[in-house]
Design an enzyme around this catalytic site. Sequence first.
Site, PDB file in Angstrom:
ATOM      1  N   LEU A 123       0.823  -1.212   0.000  1.00  0.00           N
ATOM      2  CA  LEU A 123       0.000   0.000   0.000  1.00  0.00           C
ATOM      3  C   LEU A 123       0.859   1.265   0.000  1.00  0.00           C
ATOM      4  O   LEU A 123       0.729   2.119  -0.855  1.00  0.00           O
ATOM      5  CB  LEU A 123      -0.922  -0.021   1.234  1.00  0.00           C
ATOM      6  CG  LEU A 123      -1.760   1.220   1.488  1.00  0.00           C
ATOM      7  CD1 LEU A 123      -2.719   1.494   0.348  1.00  0.00           C
ATOM      8  CD2 LEU A 123      -2.557   1.064   2.789  1.00  0.00           C
ATOM      9  N   PRO A 126       6.869   5.392  -1.328  1.00  0.00           N
ATOM     10  CA  PRO A 126       8.010   6.063  -0.688  1.00  0.00           C
ATOM     11  C   PRO A 126       7.697   7.476  -0.220  1.00  0.00           C
ATOM     12  O   PRO A 126       8.182   7.926   0.807  1.00  0.00           O
ATOM     13  CB  PRO A 126       9.077   6.058  -1.779  1.00  0.00           C
ATOM     14  CG  PRO A 126       8.751   4.860  -2.616  1.00  0.00           C
ATOM     15  CD  PRO A 126       7.246   4.761  -2.606  1.00  0.00           C
ATOM     16  N   ARG A 266      17.369 -11.349  41.126  1.00  0.00           N
ATOM     17  CA  ARG A 266      18.528 -10.447  41.251  1.00  0.00           C
ATOM     18  C   ARG A 266      18.640  -9.916  42.683  1.00  0.00           C
ATOM     19  O   ARG A 266      17.693  -9.296  43.198  1.00  0.00           O
ATOM     20  CB  ARG A 266      18.366  -9.276  40.272  1.00  0.00           C
ATOM     21  CG  ARG A 266      19.442  -8.227  40.355  1.00  0.00           C
ATOM     22  CD  ARG A 266      20.742  -8.737  39.785  1.00  0.00           C
ATOM     23  NE  ARG A 266      21.749  -7.691  39.681  1.00  0.00           N
ATOM     24  CZ  ARG A 266      23.029  -7.937  39.477  1.00  0.00           C
ATOM     25  NH1 ARG A 266      23.456  -9.191  39.358  1.00  0.00           N
ATOM     26  NH2 ARG A 266      23.888  -6.944  39.374  1.00  0.00           N
ATOM     27  N   GLN A 335      15.174  -1.313  32.054  1.00  0.00           N
ATOM     28  CA  GLN A 335      15.601  -0.600  33.268  1.00  0.00           C
ATOM     29  C   GLN A 335      15.648  -1.543  34.473  1.00  0.00           C
ATOM     30  O   GLN A 335      16.582  -1.493  35.280  1.00  0.00           O
ATOM     31  CB  GLN A 335      14.618   0.564  33.533  1.00  0.00           C
ATOM     32  CG  GLN A 335      15.081   1.555  34.564  1.00  0.00           C
ATOM     33  CD  GLN A 335      16.282   2.357  34.078  1.00  0.00           C
ATOM     34  OE1 GLN A 335      16.550   2.457  32.891  1.00  0.00           O
ATOM     35  NE2 GLN A 335      17.039   2.898  35.016  1.00  0.00           N
ATOM     36  N   ILE A 336      14.646  -2.407  34.590  1.00  0.00           N
ATOM     37  CA  ILE A 336      14.603  -3.327  35.731  1.00  0.00           C
ATOM     38  C   ILE A 336      15.785  -4.298  35.691  1.00  0.00           C
ATOM     39  O   ILE A 336      16.323  -4.702  36.718  1.00  0.00           O
ATOM     40  CB  ILE A 336      13.237  -4.063  35.781  1.00  0.00           C
ATOM     41  CG1 ILE A 336      12.154  -3.069  36.211  1.00  0.00           C
ATOM     42  CG2 ILE A 336      13.275  -5.262  36.721  1.00  0.00           C
ATOM     43  CD1 ILE A 336      10.740  -3.614  36.201  1.00  0.00           C
ATOM     44  N   GLY A 339      22.105  -3.067  33.921  1.00  0.00           N
ATOM     45  CA  GLY A 339      23.104  -3.243  32.856  1.00  0.00           C
ATOM     46  C   GLY A 339      22.816  -4.466  32.003  1.00  0.00           C
ATOM     47  O   GLY A 339      23.022  -4.454  30.778  1.00  0.00           O
ATOM     48  N   GLU A 362       1.599   0.656   9.864  1.00  0.00           N
ATOM     49  CA  GLU A 362       0.142   0.792   9.744  1.00  0.00           C
ATOM     50  C   GLU A 362      -0.295   2.144  10.301  1.00  0.00           C
ATOM     51  O   GLU A 362      -1.295   2.249  10.980  1.00  0.00           O
ATOM     52  CB  GLU A 362      -0.589  -0.346  10.465  1.00  0.00           C
ATOM     53  CG  GLU A 362      -0.497  -1.684   9.767  1.00  0.00           C
ATOM     54  CD  GLU A 362      -1.140  -1.676   8.396  1.00  0.00           C
ATOM     55  OE1 GLU A 362      -0.360  -1.562   7.410  1.00  0.00           O
ATOM     56  OE2 GLU A 362      -2.365  -1.784   8.292  1.00  0.00           O
ATOM     57  N   THR A 364       1.399   5.925  11.945  1.00  0.00           N
ATOM     58  CA  THR A 364       2.084   6.243  13.208  1.00  0.00           C
ATOM     59  C   THR A 364       1.092   6.602  14.324  1.00  0.00           C
ATOM     60  O   THR A 364      -0.092   6.854  14.076  1.00  0.00           O
ATOM     61  CB  THR A 364       3.009   7.465  12.989  1.00  0.00           C
ATOM     62  OG1 THR A 364       2.186   8.569  12.569  1.00  0.00           O
ATOM     63  CG2 THR A 364       4.073   7.188  11.931  1.00  0.00           C
ATOM     64  N   SER A 365       1.642   6.704  15.532  1.00  0.00           N
ATOM     65  CA  SER A 365       0.809   7.106  16.679  1.00  0.00           C
ATOM     66  C   SER A 365       0.183   8.479  16.449  1.00  0.00           C
ATOM     67  O   SER A 365      -0.959   8.727  16.845  1.00  0.00           O
ATOM     68  CB  SER A 365       1.653   7.154  17.957  1.00  0.00           C
ATOM     69  OG  SER A 365       1.935   5.859  18.400  1.00  0.00           O
TER      70      SER A 365
HETATM   71  C1  LIG Z   1       9.187  -2.481   9.421  1.00  0.00           C
HETATM   72  C2  LIG Z   1       8.148  -1.844   8.552  1.00  0.00           C
HETATM   73  C3  LIG Z   1       7.273  -2.652   7.850  1.00  0.00           C
HETATM   74  C4  LIG Z   1       6.298  -2.087   7.011  1.00  0.00           C
HETATM   75  N1  LIG Z   1       5.466  -2.919   6.297  1.00  0.00           N
HETATM   76  C5  LIG Z   1       4.574  -2.360   5.430  1.00  0.00           C
HETATM   77  C6  LIG Z   1       3.749  -3.200   4.604  1.00  0.00           C
HETATM   78  O1  LIG Z   1       3.804  -4.430   4.678  1.00  0.00           O
HETATM   79  N2  LIG Z   1       2.907  -2.599   3.723  1.00  0.00           N
HETATM   80  C7  LIG Z   1       2.810  -1.244   3.606  1.00  0.00           C
HETATM   81  O2  LIG Z   1       2.047  -0.780   2.773  1.00  0.00           O
HETATM   82  N3  LIG Z   1       3.564  -0.427   4.382  1.00  0.00           N
HETATM   83  C8  LIG Z   1       4.449  -0.947   5.280  1.00  0.00           C
HETATM   84  N4  LIG Z   1       5.239  -0.143   6.050  1.00  0.00           N
HETATM   85  C9  LIG Z   1       5.102   1.316   5.898  1.00  0.00           C
HETATM   86  C10 LIG Z   1       4.472   1.989   7.115  1.00  0.00           C
HETATM   87  O3  LIG Z   1       3.099   1.737   7.156  1.00  0.00           O
HETATM   88  C11 LIG Z   1       4.832   3.475   7.077  1.00  0.00           C
HETATM   89  O4  LIG Z   1       6.226   3.582   7.272  1.00  0.00           O
HETATM   90  C12 LIG Z   1       4.100   4.247   8.153  1.00  0.00           C
HETATM   91  O5  LIG Z   1       2.730   4.297   7.910  1.00  0.00           O
HETATM   92  C13 LIG Z   1       4.632   5.674   8.288  1.00  0.00           C
HETATM   93  O6  LIG Z   1       4.695   6.304   7.025  1.00  0.00           O
HETATM   94  P1  LIG Z   1       6.055   7.022   6.581  1.00  0.00           P
HETATM   95  O7  LIG Z   1       7.175   6.091   6.833  1.00  0.00           O
HETATM   96  O8  LIG Z   1       5.853   7.518   5.204  1.00  0.00           O
HETATM   97  O9  LIG Z   1       6.231   8.230   7.581  1.00  0.00           O
HETATM   98  P2  LIG Z   1       5.663   9.736   7.372  1.00  0.00           P
HETATM   99  O10 LIG Z   1       4.207   9.672   7.037  1.00  0.00           O
HETATM  100  O11 LIG Z   1       6.575  10.473   6.460  1.00  0.00           O
HETATM  101  O12 LIG Z   1       5.829  10.291   8.839  1.00  0.00           O
HETATM  102  C14 LIG Z   1       6.986  10.992   9.322  1.00  0.00           C
HETATM  103  C15 LIG Z   1       6.597  11.676  10.633  1.00  0.00           C
HETATM  104  O13 LIG Z   1       5.612  12.688  10.370  1.00  0.00           O
HETATM  105  C16 LIG Z   1       4.460  12.455  11.161  1.00  0.00           C
HETATM  106  N5  LIG Z   1       3.259  12.804  10.369  1.00  0.00           N
HETATM  107  C17 LIG Z   1       2.979  12.484   9.085  1.00  0.00           C
HETATM  108  N6  LIG Z   1       1.784  12.968   8.727  1.00  0.00           N
HETATM  109  C18 LIG Z   1       1.305  13.633   9.797  1.00  0.00           C
HETATM  110  C19 LIG Z   1       0.102  14.367  10.064  1.00  0.00           C
HETATM  111  N7  LIG Z   1      -0.861  14.509   9.139  1.00  0.00           N
HETATM  112  N8  LIG Z   1      -0.056  14.890  11.298  1.00  0.00           N
HETATM  113  C20 LIG Z   1       0.894  14.742  12.256  1.00  0.00           C
HETATM  114  N9  LIG Z   1       2.054  14.074  12.066  1.00  0.00           N
HETATM  115  C21 LIG Z   1       2.247  13.525  10.862  1.00  0.00           C
HETATM  116  C22 LIG Z   1       4.499  10.958  11.474  1.00  0.00           C
HETATM  117  O14 LIG Z   1       3.765  10.661  12.645  1.00  0.00           O
HETATM  118  C23 LIG Z   1       5.983  10.732  11.648  1.00  0.00           C
HETATM  119  O15 LIG Z   1       6.357  11.107  12.950  1.00  0.00           O
HETATM  120  C24 LIG Z   1       6.203  -0.675   6.904  1.00  0.00           C
HETATM  121  C25 LIG Z   1       7.080   0.138   7.648  1.00  0.00           C
HETATM  122  C26 LIG Z   1       8.038  -0.427   8.453  1.00  0.00           C
HETATM  123  C27 LIG Z   1       8.965   0.477   9.227  1.00  0.00           C
END
Ligand SMILES: Cc1cc2nc3c(=O)[nH]c(=O)nc-3n(C[C@H](O)[C@H](O)[C@H](O)COP(=O)(O)OP(=O)(O)OC[C@H]3O[C@@H](n4cnc5c(N)ncnc54)[C@H](O)[C@@H]3O)c2cc1C
Length: 379
Positions: A123, A126, A266, A335-336, A339, A362, A364-365
């Site tokens: 989905l 880049p 420990r 932490q618990i 080292g 999926e 970010t937070s």
């Molecule tokens: C190990 C791994 C496995 C993955 N597997 C898959 C997969 O199988 N299929 C797939 O499709 N994708 C996959 N992904 C992609 C993943 O879903 C994205 O990396 C993720 O959703 C974040 O998108 P981004 O990397 O483009 O970050 P960005 O969207 O560029 O975010 C960069 C920062 O900006 C913040 N940000 C962005 N937009 C906003 C907003 N509107 N408001 C506030 N803050 C914002 C974000 O929170 C983050 O802190 C994978 C990623 C990783 C790391």
Amino acid sequence: MKDIEKERLMIRAAAEKTARRIVQPRAAKIDAAGEFPWDLVEALGKQGYLSLLLPESYGGTDGDLTSFCIVVEEIAKVCGSSSLLILSQGLGTLPILLGGNPSQKDIYFTEISGKNRLTALALREPEGGLEASSIKTIAMKQGKDYLVNGRKGFITHGSLAKFYSVFAVTQPEHGAEGISAFVVEDGTPGLLFGNKVEKVGMRGSITADVIFEDCRISQENRLGDEGEGWKIARDTINMSRPVIGAQAVGIAQGALDFAVRYANERIQFGKPISSFQAIQFMISDMATRIEAARALVYKAASQIDGKLKDTEELSAISKYFASETAMKVTTDAVQILGGYGYMKEYPVERMMRDAKVTQIYEETSQIQRWVVAQQLLKH
Ligand SMILES: Cc1cc2nc3c(=O)[nH]c(=O)nc-3n(C[C@H](O)[C@H](O)[C@H](O)COP(=O)(O)OP(=O)(O)OC[C@H]3O[C@@H](n4cnc5c(N)ncnc54)[C@H](O)[C@@H]3O)c2cc1C
């Protein structure tokens, strides 16, 4: 007790046994080697964990998200990477489950369940972003075919999967309604892969770019009608959030269990460190957060299983809270252990590295919080 509850208890017991006997002994090595555990594909496939969401006739649970969360949680307690294998398999399958016609389901599900074929959800692009306009991959209609060009970034199971659920623009002028979903099979000319990326955690899971260069696929590979792709993508993400929450809960629980055992063993100042109130309070806080996260995850999953309306808010809350919990709890577990927590000899540093990505993938937070606010503010 209702039949479904009994069944889920059995599913949890079986997953716990598989985690302890089959997965745990491999966890540290998978992480250290950074290699994909093909042996576990075989073993987890045998348990039915690679076809968990499929209809019962293909050995699955008929899309029961709660059962899926249970299995992911139990496996994540001992190995994040192995839980991601199961989770990603579900994610790659969901678009077919949601948008596939009976004949497509039969073709793909027979292979997935019978031959342990891996799937992937392709989905993200880049350039990223959560809006439909972020999809730049194009599928141009040519007679009964589509010619696909574009690139999907950071795809779990990229280069390993047999089936890729791909989202591409078919009618650029229609925005979100101009996106369609497809299944692209490994081996299709023009389907290429970037190099495996090196990651901080989940090192036994392979992540790679999936590239389309004049990749010709038949219209038979389209899931649903033209223009239904974005809805399938959003429904897939909505269903996947509690599952990542379950993964986060499992990682956190694994770290807490280890920290508790360690704290009892420990000795400092002539007593087990578990006798110090500072440690006891940390443990209590960790357990409280985990229980709260687990309650949210299973409430969100049960809302989706119950086909309730407006499940997005709780789905996003559950992923947000559980992934933040996993990061906090695993850091506290390190932490618990003092080292020793920082050393590769013990599993909690691996759990901390694995936990981090649950706050990122999926969406970010920050995006989960945005989704929650959008849902609340629209009423
Ligand atoms: C190990 C791994 C496995 C993955 N597997 C898959 C997969 O199988 N299929 C797939 O499709 N994708 C996959 N992904 C992609 C993943 O879903 C994205 O990396 C993720 O959703 C974040 O998108 P981004 O990397 O483009 O970050 P960005 O969207 O560029 O975010 C960069 C920062 O900006 C913040 N940000 C962005 N937009 C906003 C907003 N509107 N408001 C506030 N803050 C914002 C974000 O929170 C983050 O802190 C994978 C990623 C990783 C790391």
